[in-house]
Motif scaffolding. Structure first.
Motif, PDB file in Angstrom:
ATOM      1  N   ALA A  76     -22.959  87.696  52.440  1.00 28.14           N
ATOM      2  CA  ALA A  76     -21.602  87.594  52.982  1.00 28.14           C
ATOM      3  C   ALA A  76     -20.660  88.581  52.291  1.00 28.14           C
ATOM      4  O   ALA A  76     -19.875  89.276  52.949  1.00 28.14           O
ATOM      5  CB  ALA A  76     -21.078  86.165  52.823  1.00 28.14           C
ATOM      6  N   ASN A 110     -18.541  90.675  61.923  1.00 27.50           N
ATOM      7  CA  ASN A 110     -19.429  89.702  62.573  1.00 27.50           C
ATOM      8  C   ASN A 110     -20.559  89.297  61.629  1.00 27.50           C
ATOM      9  O   ASN A 110     -20.952  88.124  61.584  1.00 27.50           O
ATOM     10  CB  ASN A 110     -20.005  90.292  63.856  1.00 27.50           C
ATOM     11  CG  ASN A 110     -18.961  90.404  64.954  1.00 27.50           C
ATOM     12  OD1 ASN A 110     -17.944  89.709  64.935  1.00 27.50           O
ATOM     13  ND2 ASN A 110     -19.196  91.287  65.912  1.00 27.50           N
ATOM     14  N   ALA A 111     -21.069  90.274  60.886  1.00 30.54           N
ATOM     15  CA  ALA A 111     -22.125  89.978  59.921  1.00 30.54           C
ATOM     16  C   ALA A 111     -21.608  89.038  58.831  1.00 30.54           C
ATOM     17  O   ALA A 111     -22.320  88.132  58.384  1.00 30.54           O
ATOM     18  CB  ALA A 111     -22.657  91.269  59.294  1.00 30.54           C
ATOM     19  N   TYR A 112     -20.353  89.255  58.429  1.00 26.97           N
ATOM     20  CA  TYR A 112     -19.765  88.355  57.440  1.00 26.97           C
ATOM     21  C   TYR A 112     -19.658  86.934  57.995  1.00 26.97           C
ATOM     22  O   TYR A 112     -19.987  85.961  57.291  1.00 26.97           O
ATOM     23  CB  TYR A 112     -18.377  88.841  57.014  1.00 26.97           C
ATOM     24  CG  TYR A 112     -17.648  87.811  56.181  1.00 26.97           C
ATOM     25  CD1 TYR A 112     -17.937  87.662  54.837  1.00 26.97           C
ATOM     26  CD2 TYR A 112     -16.712  86.950  56.758  1.00 26.97           C
ATOM     27  CE1 TYR A 112     -17.310  86.688  54.065  1.00 26.97           C
ATOM     28  CE2 TYR A 112     -16.076  85.973  56.004  1.00 26.97           C
ATOM     29  CZ  TYR A 112     -16.381  85.856  54.657  1.00 26.97           C
ATOM     30  OH  TYR A 112     -15.764  84.878  53.905  1.00 26.97           O
ATOM     31  N   SER A 113     -19.209  86.802  59.218  1.00 27.96           N
ATOM     32  CA  SER A 113     -19.052  85.468  59.817  1.00 27.96           C
ATOM     33  C   SER A 113     -20.390  84.734  59.868  1.00 27.96           C
ATOM     34  O   SER A 113     -20.471  83.539  59.548  1.00 27.96           O
ATOM     35  CB  SER A 113     -18.462  85.584  61.226  1.00 27.96           C
ATOM     36  OG  SER A 113     -17.143  86.107  61.170  1.00 27.96           O
ATOM     37  N   ARG A 114     -21.437  85.451  60.261  1.00 27.26           N
ATOM     38  CA  ARG A 114     -22.761  84.827  60.315  1.00 27.26           C
ATOM     39  C   ARG A 114     -23.233  84.435  58.917  1.00 27.26           C
ATOM     40  O   ARG A 114     -23.792  83.340  58.713  1.00 27.26           O
ATOM     41  CB  ARG A 114     -23.771  85.782  60.963  1.00 27.26           C
ATOM     42  CG  ARG A 114     -23.527  86.023  62.455  1.00 27.26           C
ATOM     43  CD  ARG A 114     -24.715  86.739  63.075  1.00 27.26           C
ATOM     44  NE  ARG A 114     -24.958  88.041  62.467  1.00 27.26           N
ATOM     45  CZ  ARG A 114     -24.406  89.175  62.864  1.00 27.26           C
ATOM     46  NH1 ARG A 114     -23.536  89.185  63.881  1.00 27.26           N
ATOM     47  NH2 ARG A 114     -24.699  90.319  62.274  1.00 27.26           N
ATOM     48  N   ALA A 115     -23.009  85.318  57.975  1.00 28.78           N
ATOM     49  CA  ALA A 115     -23.443  85.037  56.600  1.00 28.78           C
ATOM     50  C   ALA A 115     -22.649  83.890  55.996  1.00 28.78           C
ATOM     51  O   ALA A 115     -23.193  83.069  55.248  1.00 28.78           O
ATOM     52  CB  ALA A 115     -23.296  86.300  55.748  1.00 28.78           C
ATOM     53  N   HIS A 116     -21.362  83.812  56.312  1.00 28.53           N
ATOM     54  CA  HIS A 116     -20.545  82.716  55.793  1.00 28.53           C
ATOM     55  C   HIS A 116     -21.010  81.390  56.362  1.00 28.53           C
ATOM     56  O   HIS A 116     -21.038  80.367  55.649  1.00 28.53           O
ATOM     57  CB  HIS A 116     -19.066  82.959  56.112  1.00 28.53           C
ATOM     58  CG  HIS A 116     -18.159  81.938  55.514  1.00 28.53           C
ATOM     59  ND1 HIS A 116     -17.646  80.880  56.234  1.00 28.53           N
ATOM     60  CD2 HIS A 116     -17.691  81.790  54.248  1.00 28.53           C
ATOM     61  CE1 HIS A 116     -16.896  80.144  55.444  1.00 28.53           C
ATOM     62  NE2 HIS A 116     -16.908  80.661  54.240  1.00 28.53           N
ATOM     63  N   GLU A 117     -21.373  81.373  57.630  1.00 31.53           N
ATOM     64  CA  GLU A 117     -21.911  80.152  58.226  1.00 31.53           C
ATOM     65  C   GLU A 117     -23.197  79.725  57.517  1.00 31.53           C
ATOM     66  O   GLU A 117     -23.434  78.526  57.295  1.00 31.53           O
ATOM     67  CB  GLU A 117     -22.183  80.364  59.717  1.00 31.53           C
ATOM     68  CG  GLU A 117     -20.926  80.383  60.574  1.00 31.53           C
ATOM     69  CD  GLU A 117     -20.195  79.041  60.555  1.00 31.53           C
ATOM     70  OE1 GLU A 117     -20.873  77.988  60.494  1.00 31.53           O
ATOM     71  OE2 GLU A 117     -18.956  79.046  60.576  1.00 31.53           O
ATOM     72  N   ALA A 118     -24.019  80.710  57.165  1.00 36.14           N
ATOM     73  CA  ALA A 118     -25.255  80.397  56.438  1.00 36.14           C
ATOM     74  C   ALA A 118     -24.944  79.818  55.065  1.00 36.14           C
ATOM     75  O   ALA A 118     -25.625  78.896  54.591  1.00 36.14           O
ATOM     76  CB  ALA A 118     -26.113  81.650  56.309  1.00 36.14           C
ATOM     77  N   THR A 121     -23.895  76.201  55.485  1.00 34.40           N
ATOM     78  CA  THR A 121     -25.068  75.355  55.735  1.00 34.40           C
ATOM     79  C   THR A 121     -25.773  75.007  54.431  1.00 34.40           C
ATOM     80  O   THR A 121     -26.148  73.839  54.198  1.00 34.40           O
ATOM     81  CB  THR A 121     -26.050  76.068  56.679  1.00 34.40           C
ATOM     82  OG1 THR A 121     -25.408  76.275  57.954  1.00 34.40           O
ATOM     83  CG2 THR A 121     -27.311  75.250  56.886  1.00 34.40           C
TER      84      THR A 121
END
Length: 283
Positions: A76, A110-118, A121
């Motif tokens: 992230a 967008n990559a940050y948003s996906r990584a932050h969601e990970a 989790t």
């Protein structure tokens, strides 16, 4: 002061930083991922540098879990850094095509948003919960080696700083003879070694005073310079990868951006020898 008490004080400070950052990361507060990642890396570094002060098996297991968390946060954070860096690069140019902004800034965000969601989790996972519980326990009851814990703090901390500095010096002295293909990665390893020495010095500040503080400041400067170099190198590589297949004015813009980052890497590298000498020479 006894070594156990001094090491525990340094450990407790970093544990508090890590646990305090969690709510901000969950809320996606500004710079929160960076702060939690730094706290995680600092804590891992202290456990590695001062490993003789701890039960070996328990310390190794916790270092492994801290690396897992740092790597998770790193995905992230790296995307966040790229997005900001690309935005700054493009701000220096007029009439930037939307496709370039989307390919660099938009894709990185967008990559940050996906990584932050990970990250979120995993913060809800049993694995993270166990790590947090372990660290909370270690604030007051870390698995210290009973014999070393009773030793005087100064010689123990001095030994750690000598060892970390010797390790860094070995890499610095090897760098001039490194093959060009290996040099970038060796510089990255030197950066990590400087960071480790910096954190060792900061942990030793209360015990060793100005000597540790001054050496830590030098190590931090070396780390920062090589961080600037690494960021520019990786940014250029990312731009060149995105630029593959581009044509006309768009290809020209990508080339200009890559040249800008190549120049930035060169400027950082020009500052490296002086910073390395300040860390590697003298007592």
């Amino acid at each position: 002061m006894k070594a156990g008490k001094a090491v525990l004080a340094a450990l407790r400070e970093d544990i508090d930083r890590l646990l305090a950052a969690e709510p901000d990361v969950r809320a996606d507060a500004d710079d929160s991922v960076h702060q939690m990642r730094v706290a995680t890396r600092r804590l891992r570094s202290v456990l590695r540098s001062y490993r003789d002060a701890f039960d070996a098996d328990q310390a190794a297991a916790t270092v492994t879990e801290l690396k897992w968390l740092a790597d998770l946060l790193g995905v992230a954070r790296d995307a966040e850094v790229r997005a900001d860096r690309f935005a700054d690069l493009l701000a220096a140019h007029e009439e930037v095509p939307e496709e370039v902004t989307a390919a660099l800034v938009g894709a990185s965000r967008n990559a940050y948003s996906r990584a932050h969601e990970a990250v979120l989790t995993e913060l809800d996972s049993m694995r993270y919960r166990h790590l947090a519980e372990t660290l909370a326990t270690w604030r007051t009851a870390a698995p210290l080696d009973p014999d070393l814990a009773r030793e005087k703090a100064r010689p123990v901390f001095e030994h750690v700083l000598r060892r970390d500095r010797k390790r860094l010096r070995k890499m610095i002295f090897a760098e001039p003879t490194a093959a060009p293909a290996d040099r970038v990665e060796l510089l990255h390893d030197i950066r990590k070694g400087a960071k480790r020495l910096r954190y060792s010095c900061e942990a030793a500040g209360e015990v060793l005073g100005d000597d540790a503080t001054e050496l830590g400041t030098r190590a931090k400067r070396l780390q920062s310079i090589l961080g600037d170099h690494r960021d520019a190198v990786e940014s250029r590589e990312h731009i060149m990868a995105v630029a593959a297949g581009a044509h006309g004015s768009t290809a020209t813009l990508y080339e200009l951006l890559a040249d800008t980052e190549e120049a930035a890497a060169g400027r950082a590298l020009a500052r490296y020898p002086g910073a390395a000498a300040l860390v590697s020479t003298g007592d």
